[in-house]
Write a protein that holds these residues in place. Sequence first.
Motif, mmCIF file in Angstrom:
data_model
loop_
_atom_site.group_PDB
_atom_site.id
_atom_site.type_symbol
_atom_site.label_atom_id
_atom_site.label_comp_id
_atom_site.label_asym_id
_atom_site.label_seq_id
_atom_site.Cartn_x
_atom_site.Cartn_y
_atom_site.Cartn_z
ATOM 1 N N ILE A 13 0.837 -1.201 0.000
ATOM 2 C CA ILE A 13 0.000 0.000 0.000
ATOM 3 C C ILE A 13 0.872 1.250 0.000
ATOM 4 O O ILE A 13 0.549 2.251 -0.649
ATOM 5 C CB ILE A 13 -0.957 -0.001 1.203
ATOM 6 N N MET A 14 1.980 1.214 0.716
ATOM 7 C CA MET A 14 2.895 2.357 0.713
ATOM 8 C C MET A 14 3.373 2.668 -0.709
ATOM 9 O O MET A 14 3.446 3.832 -1.113
ATOM 10 C CB MET A 14 4.072 2.085 1.647
ATOM 11 N N LEU A 15 3.680 1.627 -1.479
ATOM 12 C CA LEU A 15 4.079 1.838 -2.870
ATOM 13 C C LEU A 15 2.924 2.364 -3.708
ATOM 14 O O LEU A 15 3.098 3.266 -4.533
ATOM 15 C CB LEU A 15 4.606 0.538 -3.474
ATOM 16 N N GLN A 16 1.740 1.816 -3.501
ATOM 17 C CA GLN A 16 0.583 2.242 -4.281
ATOM 18 C C GLN A 16 0.236 3.711 -4.037
ATOM 19 O O GLN A 16 -0.272 4.395 -4.927
ATOM 20 C CB GLN A 16 -0.625 1.361 -3.950
ATOM 21 N N ARG A 17 0.535 4.213 -2.822
ATOM 22 C CA ARG A 17 0.171 5.584 -2.464
ATOM 23 C C ARG A 17 1.367 6.540 -2.507
ATOM 24 O O ARG A 17 1.345 7.599 -1.902
ATOM 25 C CB ARG A 17 -0.472 5.595 -1.072
ATOM 26 N N GLN A 18 2.403 6.175 -3.267
ATOM 27 C CA GLN A 18 3.634 6.968 -3.242
ATOM 28 C C GLN A 18 3.467 8.369 -3.821
ATOM 29 O O GLN A 18 4.282 9.258 -3.552
ATOM 30 C CB GLN A 18 4.753 6.231 -3.967
ATOM 31 N N LYS A 19 2.407 8.617 -4.596
ATOM 32 C CA LYS A 19 2.192 9.955 -5.144
ATOM 33 C C LYS A 19 1.399 10.859 -4.209
ATOM 34 O O LYS A 19 1.345 12.071 -4.435
ATOM 35 C CB LYS A 19 1.469 9.860 -6.490
ATOM 36 N N GLU A 20 0.791 10.299 -3.188
ATOM 37 C CA GLU A 20 -0.129 11.077 -2.354
ATOM 38 C C GLU A 20 0.214 11.081 -0.871
ATOM 39 O O GLU A 20 -0.380 11.837 -0.100
ATOM 40 C CB GLU A 20 -1.551 10.529 -2.510
ATOM 41 N N ALA A 21 1.156 10.253 -0.448
ATOM 42 C CA ALA A 21 1.460 10.138 0.978
ATOM 43 C C ALA A 21 2.955 9.958 1.174
ATOM 44 O O ALA A 21 3.670 9.470 0.294
ATOM 45 C CB ALA A 21 0.705 8.956 1.600
ATOM 46 N N ALA A 22 3.422 10.355 2.344
ATOM 47 C CA ALA A 22 4.790 10.070 2.769
ATOM 48 C C ALA A 22 4.807 8.708 3.453
ATOM 49 O O ALA A 22 3.808 8.293 4.044
ATOM 50 C CB ALA A 22 5.284 11.151 3.719
ATOM 51 N N SER A 23 5.929 8.015 3.383
ATOM 52 C CA SER A 23 6.034 6.695 4.003
ATOM 53 C C SER A 23 7.381 6.549 4.686
ATOM 54 O O SER A 23 8.390 7.090 4.217
ATOM 55 C CB SER A 23 5.873 5.585 2.963
ATOM 56 N N ILE A 24 7.393 5.810 5.775
ATOM 57 C CA ILE A 24 8.637 5.500 6.474
ATOM 58 C C ILE A 24 9.274 4.274 5.821
ATOM 59 O O ILE A 24 8.735 3.167 5.886
ATOM 60 C CB ILE A 24 8.395 5.220 7.968
ATOM 61 N N TRP A 25 10.389 4.506 5.140
ATOM 62 C CA TRP A 25 11.121 3.432 4.491
ATOM 63 C C TRP A 25 12.454 3.207 5.208
ATOM 64 O O TRP A 25 12.900 4.039 5.992
ATOM 65 C CB TRP A 25 11.427 3.792 3.033
ATOM 66 N N GLY A 26 13.081 2.100 4.887
ATOM 67 C CA GLY A 26 14.408 1.807 5.411
ATOM 68 C C GLY A 26 15.314 1.347 4.291
ATOM 69 O O GLY A 26 14.861 0.834 3.266
#
Length: 523
Positions: free
Chosen positions: A396-409
């Motif tokens: 879901i983080m990948l799917q929403r990469q244009k609209e949301a920030a995500s905590i990645w490592g």
Amino acid sequence: MRRAVFALLTVVLVAGCASPDGEATGTATSIVIGAGSEPENLNPILGYAPDGAAKIFDGLVTRDASLALRPALAVELPTASPDGLTWTAKLRADITFSDGTPVSAQDVVFTYKSVLDKKVNSTIASRFDALADVQVVDQHTVTFTLSYAYAPFAEQLTLGVVPAARFAGTDINSAPFNTAPVGTGPYTVAEWRKGDRLVLRANDRYWGGAPAIKTVTVVFVPDDNARATRMAAGEFDGTVLPPKLARSYDTKTGYRVIQNPSADYRGLSLPSELLLTSDPRVRRAINLGINRQAMIDAVLAGSGKPAATPISPHLKSWYDSSATFAYDVTEAEKLLDEAGWRKGADGKRTRDGQPARLPVLYPAPDVLRKELALAAASDIAKLGIDAPAEATTFDIMLQRQKEAASIWGGGEPYDPDTAAYTLLHSRYAGQPGYVNMSLYRNSTVDTALDLGRRSLDPAVRKQAYLDFQRAYVADPGWAFLVFLDHTYVLRDRWTGQETQVEPHDHGLVHAVWWNLERWTPKS
């Protein structure tokens, strides 16, 4: 950056205590490992353990405790032609796969050509962008031909070599080998029950010497708190845990709390195609408005360093200590005002009637990422930006990469190219998978990364990466938060552990047990 790279892999060792089956192992030569996530496959071609320490496989080269390259399947370190376009590797003549068949140059060529094959779903093909061809010279000699000079090419030769004969007549993407592999490494796969556990047996014919630890059982336990609970119950001998969960063992007799350095960052991707964060001033304001030291103190219990770019302080000769973000709320507020996002009477920012909103996503089972997401969201909200923290999945983080920030490592201590290129170069914006997740584009950054990748002159490379870091902090695409120290709890039963600066991936293949095959039980 695969799911196995971004999930915080947690590994647990058991010896002389209850196993997950309820049976006592009874000996320090049997170890049970509990992992925070499960690999999708065990095939190096498809992306398993590309940085070495694979346990089941060996590459042409390996790394010692200092991260220096050492020969493994190669009899000596591979050598480059003066123009850097041809690399030659000579194989040892005395190594066999665990099924007894000899390792040949044909196996090496098959491995690397398969990674490049567009019909193969390799997650590491981007690592070999410079590789044009691989050829057999003779039974024990291979040449790699590059399309352009690539200074850190030898760093990529840690990839495990597979036996070509095992893939005859099969589709690599779905081959039985992917779950029941044959390699040259110190361990062989005895059993893999997907969703449950992986059992490894010592390869007593291992060319580097038979391991003293004869059985390794990897149990998959994705939830941080569940692993901590099972550790506290005495089921495990060791684990890597978020620092605050590990601290309860500081004074517990018979255990060691081990804090290892790493180049492993946690960062917040800032979507460049979202109206709010499409403006570099807003992205810089968010970076200035985040209190990284408070995160280190409160979330990491002091076990980490502030991050501003993906270049870790452990990449010593490449790291620019001036390329940082001060914690400066006043300057952050000023930049947001300049960008037209102004506070209303309720303290919330809007521009032309559009509210300033930036959801902050994190993977639900990961306690550390949750706490960092909550801390980052709180700091962003103080700037007048609505920043709800949401638990979700990597997909879901990948799917929403244009609209949301995500905590990645992510992060590697080997070379700045592998740490930064696919993460921030514009050529990877919009490509599938764990590359350039913020869709970042900056021509000055691209130029510096390209020069650093292609130059053979150390001075030119050094300047290129200094230019990259300075250009990046002027126009950031992420809010890199912290570089972690990896914290482990381990029963004091073995000798042979050596400290190594760790990459993001610290499950079975790296971490405190990166050299598990050389551990011996304490007498």
